[in-house]
Design a protein around this motif. Structure first.
Motif, short mmCIF file in Angstrom:
data_model
loop_
_atom_site.label_atom_id
_atom_site.label_comp_id
_atom_site.label_asym_id
_atom_site.label_seq_id
_atom_site.Cartn_x
_atom_site.Cartn_y
_atom_site.Cartn_z
N PRO A 150 -13.07 8.37 -4.44
CA PRO A 150 -13.78 9.08 -4.93
C PRO A 150 -14.74 8.37 -6.28
CG PRO A 150 -11.65 8.78 -6.17
CD PRO A 150 -11.72 8.28 -4.57
N TYR A 151 -15.87 7.34 -5.89
CA TYR A 151 -16.67 6.77 -6.64
C TYR A 151 -18.29 7.36 -6.38
CZ TYR A 151 -14.62 2.03 -4.69
OH TYR A 151 -13.30 1.48 -5.02
N ASP A 152 -18.46 7.16 -7.65
CA ASP A 152 -19.98 7.76 -7.74
C ASP A 152 -21.21 7.59 -7.64
OD1 ASP A 152 -18.34 9.26 -10.28
OD2 ASP A 152 -18.77 7.79 -11.69
N THR A 153 -21.21 5.99 -7.04
CA THR A 153 -22.63 5.26 -6.44
C THR A 153 -21.92 4.41 -5.67
OG1 THR A 153 -23.81 6.29 -8.01
CG2 THR A 153 -24.66 5.02 -6.69
N LEU A 154 -22.26 3.93 -4.17
CA LEU A 154 -22.17 3.15 -3.91
C LEU A 154 -23.43 2.04 -3.18
CD1 LEU A 154 -20.31 4.27 -0.34
CD2 LEU A 154 -19.54 3.61 -2.40
N ALA A 155 -23.25 0.48 -4.22
CA ALA A 155 -24.05 -0.26 -3.59
C ALA A 155 -23.44 -1.09 -2.72
CB ALA A 155 -24.17 -1.71 -5.15
N VAL A 156 -25.02 -0.95 -1.57
CA VAL A 156 -24.02 -0.96 0.32
C VAL A 156 -25.40 -2.91 0.14
CG1 VAL A 156 -24.06 -0.34 2.34
CG2 VAL A 156 -24.36 1.67 0.24
N GLU A 157 -24.63 -3.56 0.42
CA GLU A 157 -25.54 -4.47 1.68
C GLU A 157 -25.26 -4.52 2.95
OE1 GLU A 157 -24.72 -9.01 1.85
OE2 GLU A 157 -23.95 -8.62 -0.15
N LEU A 158 -27.17 -4.63 3.38
CA LEU A 158 -27.18 -4.72 4.86
C LEU A 158 -27.11 -5.72 6.06
CD1 LEU A 158 -27.94 -0.53 5.04
CD2 LEU A 158 -25.17 -1.60 5.33
N SER A 159 -26.73 -5.97 6.33
CA SER A 159 -27.01 -7.68 6.87
C SER A 159 -28.48 -6.90 8.13
CB SER A 159 -26.10 -7.66 7.92
OG SER A 159 -25.94 -7.13 9.07
N GLN A 162 -25.72 -5.51 10.54
CA GLN A 162 -25.50 -3.54 10.68
C GLN A 162 -26.70 -2.85 11.02
OE1 GLN A 162 -24.09 -4.84 6.63
NE2 GLN A 162 -21.59 -4.99 7.52
N LEU A 163 -27.99 -2.97 10.71
CA LEU A 163 -28.83 -2.30 10.57
C LEU A 163 -29.10 -1.95 12.48
CD1 LEU A 163 -30.80 -3.44 7.39
CD2 LEU A 163 -29.56 -1.09 7.86
N HIS A 164 -28.82 -2.84 12.87
CA HIS A 164 -29.44 -2.62 14.16
C HIS A 164 -28.02 -1.31 14.69
CE1 HIS A 164 -30.08 -4.13 18.96
NE2 HIS A 164 -29.42 -3.88 18.45
N TRP A 165 -27.30 -0.93 13.98
CA TRP A 165 -26.20 -0.27 14.78
C TRP A 165 -25.78 0.83 14.45
CZ3 TRP A 165 -25.74 -1.43 20.17
CH2 TRP A 165 -25.39 -2.77 20.43
N SER A 166 -27.50 1.15 13.30
CA SER A 166 -27.05 2.17 13.30
C SER A 166 -28.05 2.97 12.92
CB SER A 166 -26.84 1.88 11.19
OG SER A 166 -26.33 1.00 10.85
N SER A 167 -27.65 4.12 13.36
CA SER A 167 -28.89 5.26 13.91
C SER A 167 -29.48 6.47 12.75
CB SER A 167 -28.65 5.62 14.78
OG SER A 167 -27.54 6.50 15.66
N THR A 168 -28.03 6.78 12.33
CA THR A 168 -28.46 7.58 11.53
C THR A 168 -28.16 7.76 9.70
OG1 THR A 168 -25.94 8.34 11.48
CG2 THR A 168 -27.06 9.79 13.28
N ALA A 195 -37.69 -5.83 12.44
CA ALA A 195 -37.75 -4.28 12.49
C ALA A 195 -36.05 -3.74 13.08
CB ALA A 195 -37.66 -3.77 14.49
N ALA A 196 -35.34 -4.48 12.66
CA ALA A 196 -34.10 -4.11 12.48
C ALA A 196 -33.84 -4.04 11.37
CB ALA A 196 -32.99 -4.93 12.81
N LYS A 197 -34.68 -4.88 9.90
CA LYS A 197 -34.33 -4.68 9.02
C LYS A 197 -35.16 -3.57 8.23
CE LYS A 197 -32.85 -8.49 7.05
NZ LYS A 197 -31.33 -8.59 6.54
N GLY A 198 -36.34 -3.45 9.14
CA GLY A 198 -36.85 -1.25 8.99
C GLY A 198 -36.39 -1.02 8.87
#
Length: 458
Positions: A150-159, A162-168, A195-198
């Motif tokens: 039950p966090y209020d906010t997540l601070a998310v560091e993404l490589s 990780q972004l390459h495999w994230s679609s939604t 492009a992955a960063k973007g």
């Protein structure tokens, strides 16, 4: 029952397998290394019904989804899954899909360098504002575990992996700190890496970018209303620096006529231009969820920098010794080299194919000497010969355990009062050390030994 295959028994892989098993899904984990840690993890997972298969990874028959924790697209397992029509997702993407209704907003950031510092600054700011927050993703807690809390906010560091495999993925706000060549062996080209960063921007509610970084600016250009952060005086819609103040002209009622002071340069530790940029990015992300300026200032003051990032080791004979072992690529080393006026540079390691010519050319006026070690030291020496031919260079071919003592001794010999001996290698450490912290710790020990020798000689 559908079958999910998880690639790897690392921290994220174990967290993914556990999360899916707890939801009643059938899970098989593939792991090529049958070490003590991996066997212990497999035993732990077996108790909740997760099967682990050791050896060369082969896609299980009937698998409908493959969760990867950083494996490259050209890996045979990934290629086999794609050929079989099996969906491939990353741990971050899976966590996004598993998050509950009314889940905590994600404040996400990426960049070639500075990600961990910026996300920890952001977490400190959120905590100062009274949020129940945590750093997740490429640092800290696996995000697939954090979404169940039950966090209020997540601070998310993404490589970029990780972004390459994230679609939604659709964070509340997303920031890009900087983009420079890195991990090109994984992505295949600079274009694919950028492009992955973007991808972090594609569904973000608020787009935040480094207005001083050309590639980050280009990636943000298609998004109207994007918020820039800059080391210059900010324009309307930006966060920036006015004299010694960090100032918001974006998340205020009237960005054209109004500005709000967030903090001072003295609140940023360790002080360096690139770290001010990290603080501005963290502040912008926090302001996107309504964090007041007082919490930004307090959070920056409370922030404790991670080791091996411009860490001041000692001052001996009016010479400062700085451990920036985390600088494992030229972009990171360039930021460190720009932070000091007169430098004896300790550099070398695995350059991973990166070019160091621009780095050395820009740093040349500040260099007073260089001590080079590691497998790719000759390439740095060649760049110094081209762009700073009068700078003395010591080549350390020794790769024994105690090599850092000689490195520091030679650096001290080259240094004059007022100089900074800067370990900012520009390369990875695995040719000589277990990891970059081990390299930094060896440097710090050698500096402390230097002090002890100097004191005995008095």
């Amino acid at each position: 029952m559908s079958l999910t295959c998880v690639a790897g028994l690392g921290v994220s892989g174990v967290a993914v397998a556990r999360a899916l098993a707890e939801r009643g899904e059938r899970v098989v984990v593939l792991e090529s290394v049958e070490g003590e840690r991996q066997l212990a993890a497999a035993t732990e997972l077996a108790a909740i019904g997760v099967e682990t298969r050791f050896g060369e990874p082969v896609l299980p028959e009937g698998a409908t989804r493959l969760v990867t924790t950083g494996w490259a697209p050209h890996h045979p397992l990934i290629a086999a899954a794609s050929a079989a029509g099996v969906e491939v997702v990353g741990e971050v993407e899976l966590a996004w899909r598993l998050r509950p209704a009314q889940a905590a907003p994600w404040l996400a950031l990426t960049g070639t360098n500075g990600k961990t510092t910026a996300v920890r600054m952001l977490t400190s700011i959120l905590l100062a504002a009274g949020h129940k927050a945590v750093a997740v993703g490429n640092v800290g807690v696996p995000v697939v575990r954090a979404v169940a809390e039950p966090y209020d906010t997540l601070a998310v560091e993404l490589s970029s992996f990780q972004l390459h495999w994230s679609s939604t993925l659709a964070p509340h706000a997303a920031a890009i700190l900087n983009v420079a060549p890195d991990h090109l062996d994984w992505h295949g080209s600079m274009e694919e890496y950028a492009a992955a960063k973007g991808r972090i921007y594609e569904r973000a509610g608020t787009v935040i970018f480094n207005a001083d970084d050309p590639e980050a600016t280009r990636l943000a250009a298609p998004y109207p209303g994007a918020v820039g952060f800059t080391l210059r005086v900010p324009r309307a819609g930006e966060i920036g620096v006015v004299e010694d103040l960090l100032v918001d002209r974006a998340f205020v009622a009237d960005p054209v006529e109004a500005a709000e002071e967030l903090a001072t340069l003295e609140d940023v530790r360790p002080f360096a231009p690139h770290n001010v940029a990290n603080a501005l990015a963290a502040a912008a992300l926090a302001r996107s969820v309504g964090v007041p300026s007082e919490a930004v200032r307090q959070g920056l003051r409370d922030f404790v920098p991670d080791p091996h990032r411009l860490a001041h080791v000692d001052r001996i004979g009016e010479v400062d010794y700085i451990d920036d072992s985390k600088a494992t690529n030229p972009h990171a080393a360039a930021a460190a080299l720009a932070s000091y006026p007169s430098i004896v540079w300790v550099a070398g390691g695995q350059l991973k194919g990166a070019d160091v010519d621009d780095l050395v050319r820009q740093a040349a006026p500040r260099l007073r000497g260089a001590v080079l070690l590691g497998v790719d030291r000759a390439r740095i020496a060649e760049a110094i010969a081209r762009h700073a031919p009068n700078v003395p260079v010591v080549d350390i071919a020794d790769r024994e355990t105690g090599v850092m003592e000689r490195v520091v001794t030679e650096a001290a010999r080259l240094a004059s009062p007022g100089d900074t001996v800067l370990l900012s290698p520009s390369g990875a450490s695995l040719d000589m050390f277990a990891n970059y912290p081990a390299r930094g710790e060896a440097f710090a020990r050698a500096v402390h030994e230097l002090r002890q020798r100097r004191e005995r000689e008095r």
